[in-house]
Design an enzyme around this catalytic site. Structure first.
Site, PDB file in Angstrom:
ATOM      1  N   LYS A  45       0.824  -1.214   0.000  1.00 16.48           N
ATOM      2  CA  LYS A  45       0.000   0.000   0.000  1.00 16.48           C
ATOM      3  C   LYS A  45       0.857   1.262   0.000  1.00 16.48           C
ATOM      4  O   LYS A  45       0.355   2.352  -0.236  1.00 16.48           O
ATOM      5  CB  LYS A  45      -0.921   0.026   1.222  1.00 16.48           C
ATOM      6  CG  LYS A  45      -2.008  -1.040   1.214  1.00 16.48           C
ATOM      7  CD  LYS A  45      -2.900  -0.872   2.432  1.00 16.48           C
ATOM      8  CE  LYS A  45      -4.067  -1.818   2.436  1.00 16.48           C
ATOM      9  NZ  LYS A  45      -4.932  -1.597   3.625  1.00 16.48           N
ATOM     10  N   LYS A  47       2.313   2.748   2.574  1.00 22.08           N
ATOM     11  CA  LYS A  47       2.097   3.663   3.700  1.00 22.08           C
ATOM     12  C   LYS A  47       2.561   3.042   5.004  1.00 22.08           C
ATOM     13  O   LYS A  47       2.620   1.828   5.154  1.00 22.08           O
ATOM     14  CB  LYS A  47       0.634   4.093   3.788  1.00 22.08           C
ATOM     15  CG  LYS A  47      -0.362   2.984   4.045  1.00 22.08           C
ATOM     16  CD  LYS A  47      -1.783   3.557   4.058  1.00 22.08           C
ATOM     17  CE  LYS A  47      -2.822   2.500   4.346  1.00 22.08           C
ATOM     18  NZ  LYS A  47      -4.177   3.039   4.367  1.00 22.08           N
TER      19      LYS A  47
END
Length: 138
Positions: A45, A47
């Site tokens: 992702k 993040k």
């Protein structure tokens, strides 16, 4: 018995999360929550979470709407989880509208409206602004 499943990071647990879980649980008799691992968030992702995976799991396990918490290791596990846990309904926020339609061959797919004006991203952005202001003041 109807089983519902949803997935998310659930970082900085907030009222938007509570609303999603409450509405998801209302659709069935049992709610399973897949929590994205720290590695999945970072590697797939892109993040970083503020709250570690184990803590996010503990918070979700304490929520009265949640019956079971499982780790989410990758994007591809959803279909196998649906089969493994005999899921009837897959639920996710409407910001993902259409992205999981392929799961309709396994179960019902419902995109729920997000709670307005709240998100973990918005909270993180506000925290960054506050941190920057504090640096400038000191």
């Amino acid at each position: 018995m109807k089983t519902v499943i949803t997935y998310g990071t659930f970082d900085l647990f907030h009222v938007g999360h509570v609303n999603l879980l409450q509405r998801a649980r209302a659709l069935g008799d049992r709610l399973i929550v897949g929590v994205s691992t720290d590695e999945f968030n970072l590697n797939e992702k892109g993040k970083t979470t503020i709250v570690p995976f184990e803590h996010r799991v503990k918070v979700l396990e304490s929520c009265r709407y949640v019956d079971q918490v499982i780790p989410e290791h990758n994007w591809r596990q959803k279909e196998s989880d649906i089969k493994k846990y005999d899921v009837d309904i897959f639920v996710i926020g409407d910001d993902w509208q259409g992205k999981f339609d392929e799961l309709k061959s396994c179960c019902d797919v419902i995109y729920l409206p997000r709670t307005r004006n709240i998100s973990s991203t918005a909270i993180k952005q506000a925290m960054a602004v506050i941190e920057q202001l504090n640096k400038e003041l000191n």
